[in-house]
Design a protein around this motif. Structure first.
Motif, PDB file in Angstrom:
ATOM      1  N   ILE A 135     -30.137   8.413   7.157  1.00 26.16           N
ATOM      2  CA  ILE A 135     -30.992   8.048   8.298  1.00 26.16           C
ATOM      3  C   ILE A 135     -31.291   9.280   9.146  1.00 26.16           C
ATOM      4  N   ASN A 136     -30.254  10.075   9.430  1.00 20.55           N
ATOM      5  CA  ASN A 136     -30.441  11.289  10.229  1.00 20.55           C
ATOM      6  C   ASN A 136     -31.373  12.284   9.538  1.00 20.55           C
ATOM      7  N   ASP A 137     -31.175  12.482   8.226  1.00 20.93           N
ATOM      8  CA  ASP A 137     -32.028  13.408   7.474  1.00 20.93           C
ATOM      9  C   ASP A 137     -33.489  12.960   7.505  1.00 20.93           C
ATOM     10  N   CYS A 138     -33.705  11.664   7.335  1.00 19.37           N
ATOM     11  CA  CYS A 138     -35.068  11.134   7.314  1.00 19.37           C
ATOM     12  C   CYS A 138     -35.720  11.216   8.697  1.00 19.37           C
ATOM     13  N   GLU A 139     -34.974  10.816   9.712  1.00 20.66           N
ATOM     14  CA  GLU A 139     -35.533  10.843  11.074  1.00 20.66           C
ATOM     15  C   GLU A 139     -35.863  12.266  11.519  1.00 20.66           C
ATOM     16  N   ARG A 140     -35.083  13.251  11.055  1.00 20.48           N
ATOM     17  CA  ARG A 140     -35.319  14.648  11.404  1.00 20.48           C
ATOM     18  C   ARG A 140     -36.706  15.119  10.957  1.00 20.48           C
ATOM     19  N   SER A 144     -39.311   7.076   8.547  1.00 25.60           N
ATOM     20  CA  SER A 144     -38.568   5.873   8.901  1.00 25.60           C
ATOM     21  C   SER A 144     -37.703   5.449   7.713  1.00 25.60           C
ATOM     22  N   PHE A 145     -36.422   5.197   7.949  1.00 26.13           N
ATOM     23  CA  PHE A 145     -35.507   4.843   6.868  1.00 26.13           C
ATOM     24  C   PHE A 145     -35.618   3.351   6.554  1.00 26.13           C
ATOM     25  N   SER A 146     -36.622   3.022   5.753  1.00 28.32           N
ATOM     26  CA  SER A 146     -36.856   1.647   5.304  1.00 28.32           C
ATOM     27  C   SER A 146     -37.767   1.713   4.084  1.00 28.32           C
ATOM     28  N   GLU A 147     -37.891   0.587   3.378  1.00 27.77           N
ATOM     29  CA  GLU A 147     -38.793   0.566   2.219  1.00 27.77           C
ATOM     30  C   GLU A 147     -40.210   0.944   2.636  1.00 27.77           C
ATOM     31  N   SER A 148     -40.692   0.324   3.698  1.00 27.52           N
ATOM     32  CA  SER A 148     -42.060   0.613   4.147  1.00 27.52           C
ATOM     33  C   SER A 148     -42.161   2.040   4.684  1.00 27.52           C
ATOM     34  N   GLY A 149     -41.106   2.534   5.314  1.00 31.86           N
ATOM     35  CA  GLY A 149     -41.093   3.905   5.806  1.00 31.86           C
ATOM     36  C   GLY A 149     -41.177   4.917   4.673  1.00 31.86           C
ATOM     37  N   PHE A 150     -40.446   4.647   3.588  1.00 30.48           N
ATOM     38  CA  PHE A 150     -40.490   5.539   2.426  1.00 30.48           C
ATOM     39  C   PHE A 150     -41.877   5.498   1.786  1.00 30.48           C
ATOM     40  N   GLY A 157     -47.268  12.186   2.141  1.00 31.81           N
ATOM     41  CA  GLY A 157     -46.702  13.456   1.689  1.00 31.81           C
ATOM     42  C   GLY A 157     -45.674  14.036   2.640  1.00 31.81           C
ATOM     43  N   MET A 158     -44.995  13.183   3.391  1.00 33.21           N
ATOM     44  CA  MET A 158     -43.993  13.635   4.368  1.00 33.21           C
ATOM     45  C   MET A 158     -42.582  13.521   3.799  1.00 33.21           C
ATOM     46  N   GLY A 159     -41.738  14.480   4.101  1.00 33.82           N
ATOM     47  CA  GLY A 159     -40.309  14.379   3.805  1.00 33.82           C
ATOM     48  C   GLY A 159     -39.948  14.170   2.353  1.00 33.82           C
ATOM     49  N   MET A 160     -40.749  14.719   1.451  1.00 30.94           N
ATOM     50  CA  MET A 160     -40.508  14.500   0.016  1.00 30.94           C
ATOM     51  C   MET A 160     -39.118  14.957  -0.430  1.00 30.94           C
ATOM     52  N   GLN A 161     -38.730  16.153  -0.022  1.00 27.70           N
ATOM     53  CA  GLN A 161     -37.432  16.678  -0.456  1.00 27.70           C
ATOM     54  C   GLN A 161     -36.277  15.881   0.155  1.00 27.70           C
ATOM     55  N   GLU A 162     -36.465  15.387   1.383  1.00 24.70           N
ATOM     56  CA  GLU A 162     -35.422  14.572   2.012  1.00 24.70           C
ATOM     57  C   GLU A 162     -35.278  13.241   1.273  1.00 24.70           C
ATOM     58  N   ILE A 163     -36.410  12.631   0.924  1.00 23.42           N
ATOM     59  CA  ILE A 163     -36.371  11.363   0.177  1.00 23.42           C
ATOM     60  C   ILE A 163     -35.710  11.592  -1.179  1.00 23.42           C
ATOM     61  N   ARG A 164     -36.068  12.670  -1.842  1.00 23.83           N
ATOM     62  CA  ARG A 164     -35.468  13.008  -3.139  1.00 23.83           C
ATOM     63  C   ARG A 164     -33.954  13.168  -2.983  1.00 23.83           C
TER      64      ARG A 164
END
Length: 179
Positions: A135-140, A144-150, A157-164
């Motif tokens: 959650i912290n990594d994603c919010e940074r 948003s840490f949720s299915e719809s947020g992902f 194209g946001m936060g690809m490496q964090e999601i990975r």
């Protein structure tokens, strides 16, 4: 559609050859056009199979279709862990149960909820410690840490490496829970 255009082009080459009283010269046929038409046709079949398939539950959580999945993988690159997270294969009890490798698809956290990609990623209390980090990594990075947020982040194209990274960590967590 491709088949009809292909037949028309071959017919045209044959007619031209008959009029000129020579063998058809198929080297005149634009092979690049055929390749593009075949790729588009295969892609449409793949997209319809993706939408109607019962398997690949992990993919449908994150992507609206094959094109967005391929785009994401193009940016993040394939990996052993990413493949498992996106397909829901190998270490998830839902998958293992389907092949009769385990008797029960339920997660150890409550013995009732099916252990799926979505459950382990967003709901499993056995991964609470990792989930706080995720959650912290994603919010940074504004995801948003949720299915719809992902889904939204992937579309934008946001936060690809964090999601990975989150997906890899979730797979490692699943392996630890199930070992």
């Amino acid at each position: 559609s491709f088949g009809l255009r292909f037949k028309c082009m071959v017919s045209e080459l044959s007619v031209r050859a008959r009029v000129m009283r020579v063998a058809p010269i198929f080297s005149d046929f634009p092979l690049e056009y055929a390749r593009i038409c075949i790729e588009k046709s295969i892609f449409r079949l793949w997209e319809s199979a993706f939408i109607g398939a019962a398997q690949g539950s992990g993919l449908r959580i994150f992507f609206g279709g094959v094109s967005s999945a391929l785009w994401f993988i193009g940016i993040c690159g394939w990996s052993f862990y990413l493949t498992q997270a996106l397909t829901g294969h190998r270490c998830f009890k839902q998958y293992l149960n389907r092949f009769h490798i385990v008797d029960n698809p339920s997660c150890k956290c409550d013995g009732v909820t099916v252990q799926s990609v979505s459950h382990l990623l967003f709901d499993c209390v056995l991964l609470d410690e990792q989930m706080n980090d995720w959650i912290n990594d994603c919010e940074r990075v504004g995801v948003s840490f949720s299915e719809s947020g992902f889904k939204s982040a992937i579309c934008e194209g946001m936060g690809m490496q964090e999601i990975r990274s989150v997906l890899k960590s979730m797979v490692l967590g699943a392996q630890a829970i199930n070992s």
